[in-house]
Design an enzyme around this catalytic site. Sequence first.
Site, PDB file in Angstrom:
ATOM      1  N   GLN A  71       0.825  -1.210   0.000  1.00 15.06           N
ATOM      2  CA  GLN A  71       0.000   0.000   0.000  1.00 15.06           C
ATOM      3  C   GLN A  71       0.859   1.261   0.000  1.00 15.06           C
ATOM      4  O   GLN A  71       0.434   2.320   0.472  1.00 15.06           O
ATOM      5  CB  GLN A  71      -0.959  -0.015   1.194  1.00 15.06           C
ATOM      6  N   SER A  72       2.075   1.171  -0.528  1.00 13.37           N
ATOM      7  CA  SER A  72       2.972   2.318  -0.523  1.00 13.37           C
ATOM      8  C   SER A  72       2.660   3.293  -1.665  1.00 13.37           C
ATOM      9  O   SER A  72       2.681   2.929  -2.841  1.00 13.37           O
ATOM     10  CB  SER A  72       4.404   1.801  -0.646  1.00 13.37           C
ATOM     11  N   ASN A  73       2.364   4.554  -1.293  1.00 10.05           N
ATOM     12  CA  ASN A  73       2.175   5.594  -2.320  1.00 10.05           C
ATOM     13  C   ASN A  73       3.486   5.860  -3.044  1.00 10.05           C
ATOM     14  O   ASN A  73       3.499   6.113  -4.252  1.00 10.05           O
ATOM     15  CB  ASN A  73       1.734   6.914  -1.684  1.00 10.05           C
ATOM     16  N   ALA A  84       5.982   3.836  -3.671  1.00  9.65           N
ATOM     17  CA  ALA A  84       6.274   2.793  -4.653  1.00  9.65           C
ATOM     18  C   ALA A  84       5.342   2.906  -5.860  1.00  9.65           C
ATOM     19  O   ALA A  84       5.785   2.880  -7.008  1.00  9.65           O
ATOM     20  CB  ALA A  84       6.143   1.417  -4.008  1.00  9.65           C
TER      21      ALA A  84
END
Length: 327
Positions: free
Chosen positions: A69-71, A73
């Site tokens: 859920q990394s923005n 990445a």
Amino acid sequence: MKKIGLLQRETPLEYLPNLSKNLGPDIYVKRDDEGGRGGGGNKLRKYERLIAKAVELNCDTLIIAGHYQSNAARALVGAACQLGLNSIVVCKKMIPSKNEVFDKTGNALLMSLMKAEIIDIEKNADFDHEMDMVASKVRAEGGVPYVIPFGGSNVLGSLGYVDCAKEIISQFEQLNGNHPDYVVVPTGSGGTHAGLVSYFHREKIKTQVLGFSVLSDKETAEKTVSDLVTEILIKIGDRSTEAPTILVDDNFVGEGYGIPTKQGIDSIRILAELEALFLCPVYTGKAMSGLINYIQKGRISSQDKVIFLHTGGGPLLYPYYEKLYNS
Ligand SMILES: *Cc1c(COP(=O)(O)O)cnc(C)c1O
């Protein structure tokens, strides 16, 4: 300090009439959630210089640490797609998931649509070491890797928020003929906060940056930001001897990174109901809960003019749908 155009234009600065009327002070939102492709968000301003550097060094593969859920990445994969570069996300589980679609929706889904290359590592593996190994493999296969710093927050990346501060001041002058009293931000890896502070300090603008931590304790966050500011000020040619004040409040982070708080969820509802503006449970919802608390406690007065920096993260609403659904 060249830039690669990922944003293409200034992001809007908008007045929030209903929220302002409800709370007292004039509140504006700087829409860094709007603009650019790959889902947008604050990481794009940082990547404009980081990727320009990578391209200058003839790198063809961008490597980043992250989670499903990394923005950071997701935005990097998007930028790589757009620019015709390769990207590799070194991924570990950083948020305890509460439902079975958690790692399949939101940013995970967007990365899958962009055919992201994801390498899973163990929860307690060391990111730097794992990224080094991935970089060696890329080299062995004839590629040239570029490793993105944590959150895009080294000096080069943070210069994107020096640009943003300049944009904010000129837009606010046009709307209001004045300077804002506060700019409110979520503080994670610190580059956003540090870039803004550095510009205001160099230009001797009294606007105070108020950071609400989403990750670290106050002491750690303030030191991270303050160290970055020192380096940025050298880079952008500030000659004053006095160091700026860094303010990070860690009272709204709750149990930790990625774990929603009740006040954060309430703030998401308030902004959706009053202004049709969507915040997220990981970053902007928590920062907004801090701002609302400061106004209610009188630490920010009705005479103050406040800008809330919307750093993006819209896709993060979906994995948390159970906590957010009005039933
Ligand atoms: C990364 C991120 C932040 C934190 O910014 P830093 O520069 O790392 O402090 C805030 N909001 C969103 C939506 C983000 O993705």
